[in-house]
Structures are given as structure tokens and as C-alpha cells.
Design a protein around this motif. Structure first.
Motif, PDB file in Angstrom:
ATOM      1  N   THR A  71       0.832  -1.198   0.000  1.00  0.00           N
ATOM      2  CA  THR A  71       0.000   0.000   0.000  1.00  0.00           C
ATOM      3  C   THR A  71       0.868   1.249   0.000  1.00  0.00           C
ATOM      4  O   THR A  71       1.894   1.303   0.683  1.00  0.00           O
ATOM      5  CB  THR A  71      -0.913   0.015   1.242  1.00  0.00           C
ATOM      6  OG1 THR A  71      -1.720  -1.171   1.242  1.00  0.00           O
ATOM      7  CG2 THR A  71      -1.805   1.226   1.276  1.00  0.00           C
ATOM      8  N   SER A  72       0.457   2.258  -0.762  1.00  0.00           N
ATOM      9  CA  SER A  72       1.130   3.553  -0.745  1.00  0.00           C
ATOM     10  C   SER A  72       0.419   4.481   0.232  1.00  0.00           C
ATOM     11  O   SER A  72      -0.807   4.410   0.395  1.00  0.00           O
ATOM     12  CB  SER A  72       1.142   4.176  -2.134  1.00  0.00           C
ATOM     13  OG  SER A  72       1.963   3.404  -3.003  1.00  0.00           O
ATOM     14  N   HIS A  73       1.211   5.344   0.869  1.00  0.00           N
ATOM     15  CA  HIS A  73       0.681   6.215   1.916  1.00  0.00           C
ATOM     16  C   HIS A  73       1.064   7.669   1.644  1.00  0.00           C
ATOM     17  O   HIS A  73       2.199   7.951   1.262  1.00  0.00           O
ATOM     18  CB  HIS A  73       1.234   5.804   3.285  1.00  0.00           C
ATOM     19  CG  HIS A  73       0.950   4.383   3.664  1.00  0.00           C
ATOM     20  ND1 HIS A  73       1.653   3.314   3.126  1.00  0.00           N
ATOM     21  CD2 HIS A  73       0.039   3.850   4.513  1.00  0.00           C
ATOM     22  CE1 HIS A  73       1.180   2.181   3.643  1.00  0.00           C
ATOM     23  NE2 HIS A  73       0.213   2.475   4.474  1.00  0.00           N
ATOM     24  N   TRP A  74       0.088   8.565   1.846  1.00  0.00           N
ATOM     25  CA  TRP A  74       0.317  10.005   1.794  1.00  0.00           C
ATOM     26  C   TRP A  74      -0.328  10.638   3.021  1.00  0.00           C
ATOM     27  O   TRP A  74      -1.171  10.017   3.689  1.00  0.00           O
ATOM     28  CB  TRP A  74      -0.347  10.629   0.566  1.00  0.00           C
ATOM     29  CG  TRP A  74       0.082  10.149  -0.774  1.00  0.00           C
ATOM     30  CD1 TRP A  74       1.238  10.460  -1.431  1.00  0.00           C
ATOM     31  CD2 TRP A  74      -0.640   9.300  -1.683  1.00  0.00           C
ATOM     32  NE1 TRP A  74       1.282   9.862  -2.668  1.00  0.00           N
ATOM     33  CE2 TRP A  74       0.124   9.141  -2.856  1.00  0.00           C
ATOM     34  CE3 TRP A  74      -1.882   8.671  -1.618  1.00  0.00           C
ATOM     35  CZ2 TRP A  74      -0.291   8.380  -3.938  1.00  0.00           C
ATOM     36  CZ3 TRP A  74      -2.304   7.904  -2.700  1.00  0.00           C
ATOM     37  CH2 TRP A  74      -1.518   7.766  -3.841  1.00  0.00           C
ATOM     38  N   ILE A  76      -3.834   9.749   7.199  1.00  0.00           N
ATOM     39  CA  ILE A  76      -2.932   9.056   6.286  1.00  0.00           C
ATOM     40  C   ILE A  76      -3.795   8.411   5.215  1.00  0.00           C
ATOM     41  O   ILE A  76      -4.612   7.530   5.502  1.00  0.00           O
ATOM     42  CB  ILE A  76      -2.085   8.003   7.026  1.00  0.00           C
ATOM     43  CG1 ILE A  76      -1.227   8.667   8.102  1.00  0.00           C
ATOM     44  CG2 ILE A  76      -1.188   7.250   6.038  1.00  0.00           C
ATOM     45  CD1 ILE A  76      -0.495   7.685   9.002  1.00  0.00           C
ATOM     46  N   LEU A  77      -3.636   8.890   3.984  1.00  0.00           N
ATOM     47  CA  LEU A  77      -4.398   8.353   2.859  1.00  0.00           C
ATOM     48  C   LEU A  77      -3.651   7.153   2.288  1.00  0.00           C
ATOM     49  O   LEU A  77      -2.462   7.244   1.982  1.00  0.00           O
ATOM     50  CB  LEU A  77      -4.593   9.423   1.790  1.00  0.00           C
ATOM     51  CG  LEU A  77      -5.309   8.994   0.505  1.00  0.00           C
ATOM     52  CD1 LEU A  77      -6.742   8.560   0.804  1.00  0.00           C
ATOM     53  CD2 LEU A  77      -5.288  10.110  -0.526  1.00  0.00           C
ATOM     54  N   CYS A  78      -4.355   6.029   2.126  1.00  0.00           N
ATOM     55  CA  CYS A  78      -3.746   4.775   1.677  1.00  0.00           C
ATOM     56  C   CYS A  78      -4.330   4.367   0.319  1.00  0.00           C
ATOM     57  O   CYS A  78      -5.537   4.494   0.091  1.00  0.00           O
ATOM     58  CB  CYS A  78      -4.009   3.665   2.687  1.00  0.00           C
ATOM     59  SG  CYS A  78      -3.514   4.068   4.378  1.00  0.00           S
ATOM     60  N   PHE A  79      -3.461   3.857  -0.542  1.00  0.00           N
ATOM     61  CA  PHE A  79      -3.886   3.348  -1.853  1.00  0.00           C
ATOM     62  C   PHE A  79      -3.329   1.950  -2.024  1.00  0.00           C
ATOM     63  O   PHE A  79      -2.112   1.747  -2.063  1.00  0.00           O
ATOM     64  CB  PHE A  79      -3.378   4.262  -2.966  1.00  0.00           C
ATOM     65  CG  PHE A  79      -3.769   3.819  -4.349  1.00  0.00           C
ATOM     66  CD1 PHE A  79      -5.035   4.090  -4.848  1.00  0.00           C
ATOM     67  CD2 PHE A  79      -2.874   3.129  -5.162  1.00  0.00           C
ATOM     68  CE1 PHE A  79      -5.406   3.689  -6.132  1.00  0.00           C
ATOM     69  CE2 PHE A  79      -3.231   2.723  -6.441  1.00  0.00           C
ATOM     70  CZ  PHE A  79      -4.499   3.007  -6.926  1.00  0.00           C
ATOM     71  N   ASP A  80      -4.206   0.966  -2.113  1.00  0.00           N
ATOM     72  CA  ASP A  80      -3.807  -0.432  -2.273  1.00  0.00           C
ATOM     73  C   ASP A  80      -3.406  -0.665  -3.726  1.00  0.00           C
ATOM     74  O   ASP A  80      -4.200  -0.465  -4.643  1.00  0.00           O
ATOM     75  CB  ASP A  80      -4.969  -1.356  -1.884  1.00  0.00           C
ATOM     76  CG  ASP A  80      -4.560  -2.814  -1.842  1.00  0.00           C
ATOM     77  OD1 ASP A  80      -4.168  -3.357  -2.894  1.00  0.00           O
ATOM     78  OD2 ASP A  80      -4.629  -3.416  -0.752  1.00  0.00           O
ATOM     79  N   MET A  81      -2.164  -1.099  -3.939  1.00  0.00           N
ATOM     80  CA  MET A  81      -1.642  -1.266  -5.298  1.00  0.00           C
ATOM     81  C   MET A  81      -2.322  -2.398  -6.061  1.00  0.00           C
ATOM     82  O   MET A  81      -2.348  -2.384  -7.288  1.00  0.00           O
ATOM     83  CB  MET A  81      -0.129  -1.519  -5.261  1.00  0.00           C
ATOM     84  CG  MET A  81       0.706  -0.280  -5.063  1.00  0.00           C
ATOM     85  SD  MET A  81       0.714   0.764  -6.525  1.00  0.00           S
ATOM     86  CE  MET A  81       1.717   2.136  -5.949  1.00  0.00           C
ATOM     87  N   SER A  82      -2.872  -3.362  -5.378  1.00  0.00           N
ATOM     88  CA  SER A  82      -3.515  -4.487  -6.053  1.00  0.00           C
ATOM     89  C   SER A  82      -4.973  -4.200  -6.367  1.00  0.00           C
ATOM     90  O   SER A  82      -5.432  -4.407  -7.492  1.00  0.00           O
ATOM     91  CB  SER A  82      -3.393  -5.757  -5.202  1.00  0.00           C
ATOM     92  OG  SER A  82      -2.033  -6.146  -5.073  1.00  0.00           O
ATOM     93  N   THR A  83      -5.744  -3.734  -5.380  1.00  0.00           N
ATOM     94  CA  THR A  83      -7.170  -3.480  -5.584  1.00  0.00           C
ATOM     95  C   THR A  83      -7.424  -2.094  -6.161  1.00  0.00           C
ATOM     96  O   THR A  83      -8.525  -1.813  -6.649  1.00  0.00           O
ATOM     97  CB  THR A  83      -7.937  -3.604  -4.258  1.00  0.00           C
ATOM     98  OG1 THR A  83      -7.460  -2.599  -3.335  1.00  0.00           O
ATOM     99  CG2 THR A  83      -7.713  -4.982  -3.643  1.00  0.00           C
TER     100      THR A  83
END
Length: 396
Positions: free
Chosen positions: A238-241, A250-257
Motif C-alpha cells: 500500500t502507498s501512503h500520503w 494518512i491516505l492509503c492506496f492499495d496497489m492491487s485493488t
């Protein structure tokens, strides 16, 4: 002759021996024979090398800084550093290298280093800028191979402006793909400039296909992403900003989904506490660094630096304050090395270290233009950078 000798050993024994060698020797041994070259270029061998057992002593410090050469012209270089002991001076593992494709302008204070991810690092120039001004380079610091990635093809409708607020680099384990993600904001240009007329877009670059695409059905209630030198982290797939809603999250973006979610900050962290934030991984846990806003007057009684550890990833209630540090006049944290050495950049542009075990502060004799310092910790990898629309360049 060398190949004849190796025929006397089982292939798995040969592989085991090669995996124990420094990467410089492995690269040299590619020239021994065609069979060795084929072996060391194979995905099986590269993955074995990537997943080999290593320790903190195998880590290398990639240190970037910029120097002013003339008015509005800067040169950016990378140094490859290590140390035999925490108390020893750092030494250069290999010669310095000019930062590829990141131009020598005042934008050096906005250089972004993302990774490492499976041995690769993404170098990027640009911060909330027009889409055609973002330069992105994929780089293997171990082999010195790098590639300039082709720009995103996505534009904006007439009368609108597209800017890049968040950048991420990571690996999709399910699809077995490297991805670069850009969180773009499309909003009206003057005289129609208005925060209420904006739309979030998510751009994904896939290394395997050398192509960009947009994600469908993006949540338009995403927080507004802001950037700090130690604020973009790939961890647990997961990427975090850092983002702002009514408070900092903390905004998270799951690289798979390719979906978003938020992680709440500790209760004592909020948007009005005169603090900036950084994210690192310490002892395999998501770690939050809270530090006084650069340039503000520091009040020793209240402006402590705090380090919080999330004991159970994704569980907001598991935040635990690990360290409280006497206030330091810093620009930002940069990285954690060997689980207890915190690298920081000072307001004046010097690299300093803080030992979390002994509270010792050191100025390391390495400096650059203020705000231009970056540090990434990596382990050597043979991960290939395949040629795409641009030629892959190897720096000797």
C-alpha cells in the motif's frame, strides 16, 4: 575454463555460492560465459538474490543533495554511503553519480525519491505542477541502470488545470507488476478558479506494458494530499500520503485493488498543532514522526519531536508513542537506518543523525542546498529495468 570448473559442481551449489558474493562481483561474473550470463539474467536467479537472507549491515545509504553553481542553476548528485560501526564516519561505497534527468534548476528542493521497492527507486521532479513538467526516472542504485519513463498522456478539458498532488511507487503482488501512481486534481483555471469545481483523477503507469491508464470510479471525497520530504511510503502493498479533511489523516492506496482508505492519526496529532509529519518503517512497523513546523520559533517545553509506532497495521487504536525527543531545529526527517539512527536535514542544509538509543546528535559533514537533501536506505538488488519507449542507460 571457469565454466569447465563449475560443471564439476551441481548447479544449485554454484547458485548458492554466487548469491553470497557482492553484487559488483556478480555483475563481473556475467562475462564468464553465456550460461552464466543467462543464469544471472533469469527471473529465478534475480528473485533468489532479492529474497536472500540479509542483515542491517547489508544496507546502503543513498544520499542526494544539490549544489548551487550559478544563478538558478544547481547540480544534484547522489552518494552511496555505509559505515562499519555506528560510531565511525561514513565512507563512500562507490563513486558519486549525477542525478539522471533531474534538471539543474531551483526545483531541486522538490525532488522526490520513492522506494526502494524490490531494489528499485523512482526519482521524480515536480510538486503540484502541470502534468508535462513532471520528470520520472526508474533507477536501480545497485546496477546503476536507469530509464526515463514516458510522460502521462492525460490532459485537461479547456478552461481547466491538471496538477499532480500525490505520487507513489510500489509493487502489485497479485498481478506481479510494478506501478507508479499519480493522484491528479483537475480544477477550473482563473477566472473560474474554485475549489468546489474540482475532480480527482488517478493515473497508473505499469512498467510491464510501458503504458498509462486512468482508474475508473475514483472516490471524489478524497482528502487534499500534501507533500513533505519524508511523506510518501510504500508498505504492506500500500502507498501512503498525508491528507487533510477536517483533520490530518494518512491516505492509503492499495496497489492491487487500486482502492483508497484512510488511517487515523494518533489523537494528539491534528492540523493545528504546528507540526509536520513523516512516515518511515521501523522494526517492520508503520512509524509516524511528528516534528515542529520548519522556521517556527521552537518552545522547548511543548515542541517535542515524537515518534509513534502502529503496533498492528491498519488498526487506529494500536498507535503507541515510542520516543519523545528534545526539540531540534530541523527542516525534516529523511530516513531511519539500522532501526535507531534517524537521519535529519537541518534548516541550513546539513545532514545530521540522531541516535534513538543514546540521544546523541551528530552533524555528519555532508551538506547541500537547504531543503534539497534526500536519503533512501536500500539493499543491493539485480532487479532488471527493461527497455521501453526510452533506452535503458547504464552508468559506469
Amino acid at each position: 575454463m571457469a565454466e569447465g570448473i563449475t560443471y564439476k559442481f551441481p548447479k544449485d551449489v554454484v547458485i548458492y555460492i554466487i548469491l553470497k558474493l557482492p553484487i559488483k562481483s556478480v555483475l563481473q561474473f556475467k562475462c564468464v560465459s553465456k550460461s552464466w550470463y543467462t543464469l544471472m539474467q533469469s527471473s529465478i536467479f534475480i528473485n533468489l538474490h532479492l529474497n536472500r537472507t540479509t542483515t542491517a549491515d547489508d544496507e546502503i545509504i543513498l544520499f542526494k543533495r544539490s549544489f548551487k553553481e550559478e544563478a538558478n542553476q544547481f547540480r544534484s548528485i547522489m552518494s552511496f554511503l555505509s559505515s562499519c560501526d555506528d560510531n565511525d564516519d561514513f565512507y563512500h561505497v562507490s563513486p558519486d553519480l549525477d542525478v539522471p534527468y533531474l534538471t539543474t534548476t531551483t526545483s531541486c528542493v522538490f525532488h522526490r525519491f520513492m522506494g526502494p521497492c524490490r531494489g528499485l527507486i523512482v526519482l521524480c521532479r515536480g510538486l503540484i505542477v502541470l502534468m508535462d513538467k513532471v520528470t520520472t526516472v526508474l533507477f536501480n542504485p545497485s546496477t546503476r541502470n536507469y530509464r526515463l519513463l514516458k510522460p502521462s498522456p492525460f490532459g485537461s478539458p479547456l478552461g481547466f488545470h491538471r496538477s499532480i498532488n500525490g505520487l507513489a511507487f510500489g509493487f502489485d503482488k497479485i498481478a506481479n507488476k510494478y506501478k507508479i501512481v499519480r493522484l491528479a486534481e483537475v480544477r477550473g483555471e482563473p477566472p473560474f478558479y474554485c475549489f468546489t469545481t474540482r475532480e480527482w483523477r488517478v493515473e497508473v503507469y505499469e512498467l510491464s506494458t510501458d503504458s498509462w491508464r486512468e482508474v475508473d470510479d475514483v472516490d471524489q471525497q478524497l482528502p487534499y494530499v500534501h507533500w513533505n520530504p519524508c511523506a510518501e511510503l510504500f508498505y504492506k502493498g500500500t502507498s501512503h500520503w498525508f491528507g487533510n479533511t477536517n483533520t490530518v489523516v494518512i491516505l492509503c492506496f492499495d496497489m492491487s485493488t487500486e482502492t483508497f482508505r484512510n488511517i487515523k492519526m494518533p489523537d494528539t496529532c491534528h492540523s493545528k498543532d504546528r507540526k509536520c509529519y513523516g512516515l518511515v518503517v521501523m522494526k517492520d512497523s508503520l512509524t509516524l514522526i511528528c516534528y515542529p513546523y520548519p522556521g517556527c520559533e521552537i518552545y522547548p517545553a511543548i515542541d517535542f519531536m515524537e515518534i509513534w509506532v502502529m503496533k498492528e497495521y491498519g488498526v487506529n487504536e494500536s498507535w503507541s508513542k515510542k520516543y519523545t525527543i528534545t526539540p531540534l531545529a530541523i527542516e525534516s526527517p529523511l530516513a531511519i537506518w539500522k532501526e535507531h539512527i534517524l537521519f535529519l536535514q537541518s534548516i541550513s542544509g546539513h545532514l545530521i543523525s540522531y541516535d534513538l538509543n543514546s540521544d546523541e546528535v551528530k552533524e555528519l559533514g555532508l551538506h547541500g542546498w537547504p531543503e534539497s537533501l534526500r536519503v533512501t536506505i536500500y539493499k543491493e538488488s539485480l532487479t532488471l529495468i527493461l527497455k521501453g519507449s526510452e533506452h535503458c542507460i547504464e552508468v559506469q
